[in-house]
Design a protein around this motif. Structure first.
Motif, PDB file in Angstrom:
ATOM      1  N   SER A  75     -11.100   8.042  -3.979  1.00 23.61           N
ATOM      2  CA  SER A  75     -10.891   6.611  -4.247  1.00 23.61           C
ATOM      3  C   SER A  75      -9.546   6.373  -4.912  1.00 23.61           C
ATOM      4  N   LEU A  76      -9.156   7.266  -5.810  1.00 30.49           N
ATOM      5  CA  LEU A  76      -7.861   7.149  -6.470  1.00 30.49           C
ATOM      6  C   LEU A  76      -6.721   7.292  -5.458  1.00 30.49           C
ATOM      7  N   ILE A  77      -6.854   8.226  -4.535  1.00 33.81           N
ATOM      8  CA  ILE A  77      -5.825   8.417  -3.509  1.00 33.81           C
ATOM      9  C   ILE A  77      -5.749   7.205  -2.589  1.00 33.81           C
ATOM     10  N   VAL A  78      -6.896   6.681  -2.176  1.00 35.19           N
ATOM     11  CA  VAL A  78      -6.922   5.497  -1.311  1.00 35.19           C
ATOM     12  C   VAL A  78      -6.273   4.307  -2.018  1.00 35.19           C
ATOM     13  N   ALA A  79      -6.627   4.093  -3.276  1.00 29.91           N
ATOM     14  CA  ALA A  79      -6.041   2.979  -4.032  1.00 29.91           C
ATOM     15  C   ALA A  79      -4.545   3.192  -4.249  1.00 29.91           C
ATOM     16  N   LEU A  86      -0.790  -3.692  -0.527  1.00 33.08           N
ATOM     17  CA  LEU A  86      -1.691  -4.770  -0.930  1.00 33.08           C
ATOM     18  C   LEU A  86      -1.374  -5.292  -2.330  1.00 33.08           C
ATOM     19  N   GLN A  87      -1.906  -6.474  -2.606  1.00 32.40           N
ATOM     20  CA  GLN A  87      -1.787  -7.066  -3.938  1.00 32.40           C
ATOM     21  C   GLN A  87      -2.684  -6.294  -4.908  1.00 32.40           C
ATOM     22  N   PRO A  88      -2.358  -6.315  -6.203  1.00 26.22           N
ATOM     23  CA  PRO A  88      -3.123  -5.515  -7.172  1.00 26.22           C
ATOM     24  C   PRO A  88      -4.629  -5.763  -7.161  1.00 26.22           C
ATOM     25  N   ILE A  89      -5.058  -7.010  -7.070  1.00 24.87           N
ATOM     26  CA  ILE A  89      -6.499  -7.275  -7.093  1.00 24.87           C
ATOM     27  C   ILE A  89      -7.178  -6.679  -5.865  1.00 24.87           C
TER      28      ILE A  89
END
Length: 107
Positions: A75-79, A86-89
């Motif tokens: 999940s950290l890698i994807v984010a 993408l925008q932060p939100i």
């Protein structure tokens, strides 16, 4: 001295909140007063100030993600990759959705 300790024990959380609030206020005020002395902020100071949010987020997110397991790391890698587009939100939402999906899959 025991009266002071008893008083502190009774009001520990409100006292800590007040102290931490005061320290936060003083550091922010102090930073503003120091930077207000400059007519123009030097480029190296500006670069350092702009790096602070990323450093704080990294410090808070990466150690638990590394220690927790593969779902958190993926999940950290994807984010992290989504941050480039993408925008932060939306990055936060994508990271959360990825984490929930991976945990539901058994990772």
């Amino acid at each position: 001295m025991s009266d002071l300790a008893a008083l502190y024990a009774q009001y520990e959380v409100p006292a800590l909140l007040a102290i931490l609030g005061f320290v936060t206020f003083m550091t922010r005020t102090g930073g503003y007063l120091v930077l207000a002395r400059f007519k123009q902020i030097p480029a190296w100071v500006q670069a350092g100030l702009e790096a602070v949010p990323a450093a704080v987020i990294t410090t808070l997110v990466v150690p638990p993600a590394i220690a927790a397991g593969p779902a958190e790391m993926i999940s950290l890698i994807v984010a992290g990759l989504a941050c480039f587009r993408l925008q932060p939100i939306l990055v936060i939402l994508l990271g959360l959705v990825t984490l929930v999906a991976l945990r539901n899959m058994g990772l």
